[in-house]
Design a protein around this motif. Structure first.
Motif, PDB file in Angstrom:
ATOM      1  N   VAL A 136       0.874  -1.181   0.000  1.00  0.00           N
ATOM      2  CA  VAL A 136       0.000   0.000   0.000  1.00  0.00           C
ATOM      3  C   VAL A 136       0.910   1.230   0.000  1.00  0.00           C
ATOM      4  O   VAL A 136       1.594   1.507   0.981  1.00  0.00           O
ATOM      5  CB  VAL A 136      -0.944   0.038   1.220  1.00  0.00           C
ATOM      6  CG1 VAL A 136      -1.799   1.302   1.167  1.00  0.00           C
ATOM      7  CG2 VAL A 136      -1.830  -1.199   1.273  1.00  0.00           C
ATOM      8  N   LEU A 137       0.919   1.959  -1.118  1.00  0.00           N
ATOM      9  CA  LEU A 137       1.715   3.176  -1.260  1.00  0.00           C
ATOM     10  C   LEU A 137       0.789   4.373  -1.440  1.00  0.00           C
ATOM     11  O   LEU A 137      -0.218   4.282  -2.146  1.00  0.00           O
ATOM     12  CB  LEU A 137       2.629   3.084  -2.491  1.00  0.00           C
ATOM     13  CG  LEU A 137       3.950   2.316  -2.388  1.00  0.00           C
ATOM     14  CD1 LEU A 137       4.567   2.173  -3.765  1.00  0.00           C
ATOM     15  CD2 LEU A 137       4.914   3.008  -1.446  1.00  0.00           C
ATOM     16  N   LYS A 138       1.146   5.507  -0.817  1.00  0.00           N
ATOM     17  CA  LYS A 138       0.338   6.711  -0.930  1.00  0.00           C
ATOM     18  C   LYS A 138       1.198   7.882  -1.391  1.00  0.00           C
ATOM     19  O   LYS A 138       2.359   8.004  -1.002  1.00  0.00           O
ATOM     20  CB  LYS A 138      -0.342   7.037   0.404  1.00  0.00           C
ATOM     21  CG  LYS A 138      -1.319   5.952   0.858  1.00  0.00           C
ATOM     22  CD  LYS A 138      -2.085   6.363   2.100  1.00  0.00           C
ATOM     23  CE  LYS A 138      -3.059   5.260   2.518  1.00  0.00           C
ATOM     24  NZ  LYS A 138      -3.915   5.665   3.660  1.00  0.00           N
ATOM     25  N   LEU A 139       0.587   8.732  -2.219  1.00  0.00           N
ATOM     26  CA  LEU A 139       1.273   9.898  -2.771  1.00  0.00           C
ATOM     27  C   LEU A 139       0.702  11.168  -2.137  1.00  0.00           C
ATOM     28  O   LEU A 139      -0.514  11.334  -2.034  1.00  0.00           O
ATOM     29  CB  LEU A 139       1.081   9.938  -4.290  1.00  0.00           C
ATOM     30  CG  LEU A 139       1.720  11.103  -5.048  1.00  0.00           C
ATOM     31  CD1 LEU A 139       3.246  10.991  -5.016  1.00  0.00           C
ATOM     32  CD2 LEU A 139       1.221  11.137  -6.495  1.00  0.00           C
ATOM     33  N   PHE A 140       1.596  12.079  -1.708  1.00  0.00           N
ATOM     34  CA  PHE A 140       1.191  13.331  -1.080  1.00  0.00           C
ATOM     35  C   PHE A 140       1.869  14.506  -1.786  1.00  0.00           C
ATOM     36  O   PHE A 140       3.073  14.458  -2.059  1.00  0.00           O
ATOM     37  CB  PHE A 140       1.590  13.355   0.397  1.00  0.00           C
ATOM     38  CG  PHE A 140       0.932  12.284   1.224  1.00  0.00           C
ATOM     39  CD1 PHE A 140      -0.256  12.534   1.883  1.00  0.00           C
ATOM     40  CD2 PHE A 140       1.512  11.029   1.334  1.00  0.00           C
ATOM     41  CE1 PHE A 140      -0.863  11.549   2.646  1.00  0.00           C
ATOM     42  CE2 PHE A 140       0.920  10.030   2.098  1.00  0.00           C
ATOM     43  CZ  PHE A 140      -0.280  10.292   2.758  1.00  0.00           C
ATOM     44  N   LYS A 141       1.090  15.533  -2.075  1.00  0.00           N
ATOM     45  CA  LYS A 141       1.652  16.751  -2.655  1.00  0.00           C
ATOM     46  C   LYS A 141       2.166  17.639  -1.538  1.00  0.00           C
ATOM     47  O   LYS A 141       1.469  17.860  -0.546  1.00  0.00           O
ATOM     48  CB  LYS A 141       0.597  17.495  -3.471  1.00  0.00           C
ATOM     49  CG  LYS A 141       1.165  18.667  -4.261  1.00  0.00           C
ATOM     50  CD  LYS A 141       0.101  19.291  -5.162  1.00  0.00           C
ATOM     51  CE  LYS A 141       0.694  20.417  -5.989  1.00  0.00           C
ATOM     52  NZ  LYS A 141      -0.331  21.033  -6.878  1.00  0.00           N
ATOM     53  N   THR A 142       3.371  18.165  -1.703  1.00  0.00           N
ATOM     54  CA  THR A 142       4.005  18.905  -0.609  1.00  0.00           C
ATOM     55  C   THR A 142       4.348  20.343  -0.979  1.00  0.00           C
ATOM     56  O   THR A 142       4.940  21.057  -0.181  1.00  0.00           O
ATOM     57  CB  THR A 142       5.294  18.194  -0.168  1.00  0.00           C
ATOM     58  OG1 THR A 142       6.155  18.028  -1.317  1.00  0.00           O
ATOM     59  CG2 THR A 142       4.979  16.831   0.422  1.00  0.00           C
TER      60      THR A 142
END
Length: 317
Positions: A136-142
């Motif tokens: 389970v991988l999650k992408l976050f905008k920073t």
């Protein structure tokens, strides 16, 4: 005002080989814990960053982070022991009901239950026999003042087992959830006669349009390289780096409708980030399939989160 021509999009996905030891990890985790969603959980660890190239200046800007759910990917001994305790308790209740539907057992019935438990496969299992690992991988905008969730890619072990059993090869299945989209995108590894190189396909649905995509790993490449085709036309590539510390890749999408579609770019970023885990994922699938074919399907641990992804949205409440 004249409409600007579409621009190509290039991203660099920097996946760390040892995320817990990376000097940036503490700072990044602090950022993510203040994110505007609850997508970053206490069991998540930062495993990489994403940089986007500016088309005019050519400079790179760090725009995203990637988080891995370590509770389902790297299980410790205690978690496996707890899972086994639950399974064995449930199995004991099943065996008991096969002797007597309700109430306490008498001495003779208890002796029969003890005998059945001594011979039962589940009751004789060891924690290490449970296959629970799932990516389970999650992408976050920073960028900007806020940190926001941009999407999740999850391994779907249920589909992997039955498709792998059907063709006799270990095939991967992942689904991608993106914010403010009604459709879940399923990325399926396709069976090929000679198995290598890998090929994946998916349908990306957005704003009333469906884009049919095929990701073809190149026959000859130094790293894990893929050609990206949509509607039969090549629109870009994934260029994996062989001599990298982790599993780094460049993601290039040619100028066009999809290069300027942020959700499509985030979907492709998540898939690119998953490539470094594919070998371990296939080993996990292999263990699940062998357990199922040997009549020990209970060794294939399925999480509630994965079951929920299969819920029928049209079912009556």
């Amino acid at each position: 005002m004249a409409k600007k021509d579409p621009q190509p999009c290039r991203r660099y996905i920097d996946m760390w080989a040892m995320p817990g030891m990376h000097p940036s990890n503490v700072e990044l985790v602090q950022q993510l814990t203040t994110a505007d969603s609850n997508a970053f959980t206490t069991n998540m660890k930062v495993v990489g960053t994403v940089s986007t190239q500016d088309n005019e200046s050519g400079s790179w800007n760090k725009t995203h982070m990637l988080g891995l759910r370590t509770d389902v990917w790297n299980m410790d001994k205690g978690e496996l022991e707890d899972a086994l305790d639950v399974m064995q308790d449930q199995r004991r209740q099943e065996l008991k009901k096969s002797i007597k539907k309700s109430g306490r057992l008498d001495a003779k019935q208890q002796a029969k239950l003890d005998e059945m438990m001594a011979e039962d496969t589940v009751m004789n299992m060891e924690p290490g026999e449970i296959e629970k690992r799932r990516l389970v991988l999650k992408l976050f905008k920073t960028t900007g003042e806020r940190t926001a969730w941009c999407g999740t890619i999850e391994q779907i072990t249920i589909t992997e087992v039955h498709t792998s059993m059907a063709v006799g090869k270990n095939l991967l299945t992942m689904c991608v959830m993106l914010p403010r989209t009604e459709c879940v995108t399923t990325i399926q590894q396709c069976h090929r006669t000679f198995r290598i190189p890998a090929m994946f396909s998916f349908a990306f649905c957005h704003d009333g349009q469906v884009h049919h995509a095929v990701l073809k790993r190149k026959w000859v490449s130094i790293g894990a390289d893929f050609d990206i085709e949509v509607g039969g036309e090549n629109i870009g590539e994934i260029d994996g780096r062989l001599f990298s510390f982790g599993a780094d890749s460049y993601l290039d999408i040619d100028a066009g409708e999809l290069s300027e579609d942020r959700r499509f770019m985030d979907l492709m970023t998540l898939f690119t980030a998953s490539v470094g885990y594919h070998k371990a994922m296939r080993k996990s699938v292999d263990r699940r399939v062998k357990a199922t074919l040997s009549g020990e399907a209970h060794c294939h641990k399925i999480e509630d989160e994965e079951i929920r992804l299969m819920h029928n949205g049209r079912a009556a409440a």
